[in-house]
Enzyme design. Structure first.
Site, PDB file in Angstrom:
ATOM      1  N   HIS A   4       4.500  25.570  15.418  1.00 43.94           N
ATOM      2  CA  HIS A   4       5.528  26.440  15.594  1.00 43.94           C
ATOM      3  C   HIS A   4       6.057  26.706  16.786  1.00 43.94           C
ATOM      4  O   HIS A   4       7.280  26.407  16.985  1.00 43.94           O
ATOM      5  CB  HIS A   4       5.154  27.902  14.742  1.00 43.94           C
ATOM      6  CG  HIS A   4       4.383  27.637  13.441  1.00 43.94           C
ATOM      7  ND1 HIS A   4       5.096  27.200  12.479  1.00 43.94           N
ATOM      8  CD2 HIS A   4       3.478  28.021  13.053  1.00 43.94           C
ATOM      9  CE1 HIS A   4       4.389  27.225  11.496  1.00 43.94           C
ATOM     10  NE2 HIS A   4       3.259  27.742  11.940  1.00 43.94           N
TER      11      HIS A   4
ATOM     12  N   CYS B  40       0.878  29.220   6.582  1.00 45.33           N
ATOM     13  CA  CYS B  40       1.074  30.313   5.515  1.00 45.33           C
ATOM     14  C   CYS B  40       1.326  29.790   4.090  1.00 45.33           C
ATOM     15  O   CYS B  40       1.247  30.700   3.273  1.00 45.33           O
ATOM     16  CB  CYS B  40       1.926  31.165   6.130  1.00 45.33           C
ATOM     17  SG  CYS B  40       3.784  30.607   6.463  1.00 45.33           S
TER      18      CYS B  40
END
Length: 464
Positions: free
Chosen positions: A10, A42
């Site tokens: 990320h 996630c």
């Protein structure tokens, strides 16, 4: 300007994309040891549970996209050594074993985190799996096809989401954690008790306050998890115990927390000039305490990665810190939290008071309405809000983002009580539930007799 980037999850993806746009003449090289980038871990539980059908949607960038930006994208390349002061790297091509050196003017370290792997007896048995990246998710789905008894170790967000997914897929599921409560770092007991009830109602076994001692198996495959209080049958075990920062490359070269999380200034620069870091490899400034803390979240990572790019040449935009804001949906319950829970605040030495507020989120004359439960944690003397939690069957989780801003701006419970919110019967009551939460805090721990009278008067009007 020659820029090297180590790691491309990320924070790395955010840093690379923004850097390429801001400095089109720069020579940017990214080294990533995996064969994919930007996987949203996630979403693993959603993928495992079948909610997400196409896993490609869990990637928001690709090596090909980075190459269109002019970035030299070196996939399946592992950085073996970094000389931060000397500005050199040693790299190995994992496809052919070739090793070579590289140099940089600016280094961006976004090496992320890795699951904690405890050295339990039997850990080497087959069907004991981590839950972190795309390859793990595919392995979990494949192994689950023949598994009947699934044991998940670790009752944080990932663990709880996975047990829900497995139960919905018809598995016999056990959730093990050494703590006495699930989600104990994110929510206080008023909320976790209700979530535990919902899990048990679905037939999930909660083995809490149990420490794993060893794994037992047959023919090289796991069959049993032995804990301090008993045994649990297992065809498959998922380890969700927690994460540690991947920072060995900079050990003894830059300032770190004891757990290895890299310390950065407000502009994402480490203690060594021209070496920047962001994401799960870093510590962040935790606004409720004002101190550095390790809180690995994708939201923190993308913000920090973007700030690296913006501040790479000139310090322009300072990091605002974080509240560790998070949310989760477990069956019919929408849950969110920001800042410190009551237990954590007291453990940190803060003198806090708390208040809870429960009410229907919109007027009872509407055809449908649902109860919502809120809790707020605030300092007794300063009245500063340091944490909040909510749970409801209707989705009010965006309210936690509002409370996150309140914490970031050091607002008091009295200010929350009188913040201007709109009223519309479809969405709320004339006194918004967040205003009412502020009044509940004023009632629970009045700042003065005058404010106590004011809070009582408003409450009487609200109930009228």
């Amino acid at each position: 300007m020659k820029i090297a980037v180590i790691g491309c999850t990320h924070a790395g993806t955010a840093a690379i994309v923004r850097t390429a746009k801001l400095y089109p003449d720069a020579e940017i090289t990214v080294y990533e040891r995996n064969d994919n980038i930007s996987f949203l871990s996630c979403g693993i539980a959603l993928y495992v549970g079948g909610v997400v059908k196409d896993p490609d949607g869990l990637f928001y960038s690709s090596p090909e996209h980075l190459m269109t930006l002019g970035v030299k994208t070196r996939m399946r390349h592992e950085v073996l050594n970094v000389n931060a002061e000397g500005k050199t790297l040693t790299v190995r091509n994992l496809e052919n074993g070739e090793e070579f050196d590289d140099t940089f003017d600016k280094l961006i370290v976004t090496t992320g985190s890795w699951p904690i792997i405890p050295q339990f007896e039997g850990i080497e048995l087959d069907n004991i799996i981590l839950s972190k990246n795309f390859n793990h998710s595919n392995m979990i789905i494949e192994k689950a096809k023949t598994a009947k008894n699934v044991v998940v170790i670790g009752a944080g967000y990932i663990g709880v989401e996975l047990v829900e997914a497995f139960e919905m897929n018809g598995k016999e599921v056990t959730l093990i954690d050494a703590e006495k409560r699930i989600l104990s770092k994110y929510l206080d007991a008023e909320f976790t008790d209700r979530i535990e009830d919902s899990l048990m109602e679905k037939g999930i076994t909660l083995a809490l306050d149990e420490k794993v001692e060893r794994f037992e198996g047959k023919d090289g495959k796991v069959q049993k998890v032995v804990t301090s209080k008993g045994e649990h049958e297992a065809d498959m075990v998922i380890l969700c115990i927690g994460f540690r920062p991947n920072t060995e490359l900079l050990k003894d070269q830059v300032d770190m927390l004891p757990n290895g999380a890299i310390l950065v200034d407000n502009y994402m620069e480490t203690s060594v000039k021209d070496v920047y870091a962001a994401g799960d490899s870093c510590a962040i400034r935790y606004n409720p305490t004002g101190k550095a803390a390790y809180i690995p979240l994708a939201t923190n990572a993308v913000r920090m990665g973007t700030l690296v790019a913006l501040n790479l040449v000139e310090k322009k935009i300072a990091y605002m810190g974080t509240q560790g804001t998070s949310g989760i949906k477990i069956y019919e319950n929408n849950i969110a939290a920001t800042g410190m829970i009551e237990v954590a605040a007291r453990e940190a030495g803060l003198d806090v008071a708390v208040a809870t507020f429960e009410d229907n989120y919109r007027p009872e004359f509407m055809p449908e309405y649902e109860k919502a439960t809120f809790k707020i944690v605030f300092e007794k003397d300063s009245r500063r809000i340091v944490g909040a939690q909510l749970m409801s069957k209707v989705d009010l989780t965006q309210s936690i983002n509002t409370l996150s801003v309140c914490i970031q701006n050091k607002m008091t419970v009295e200010e929350l009580a009188f913040v201007d919110f709109f009223f519309q019967p479809h969405y709320n009551k004339p006194w918004n539930y967040l205003n009412s939460l502020g009044f509940a805090a004023m009632d629970a721990q009045p700042a003065s007799e005058a404010e106590e009278r004011a809070a009582r008067s408003v409450k009487e009007q609200t109930n009228a």
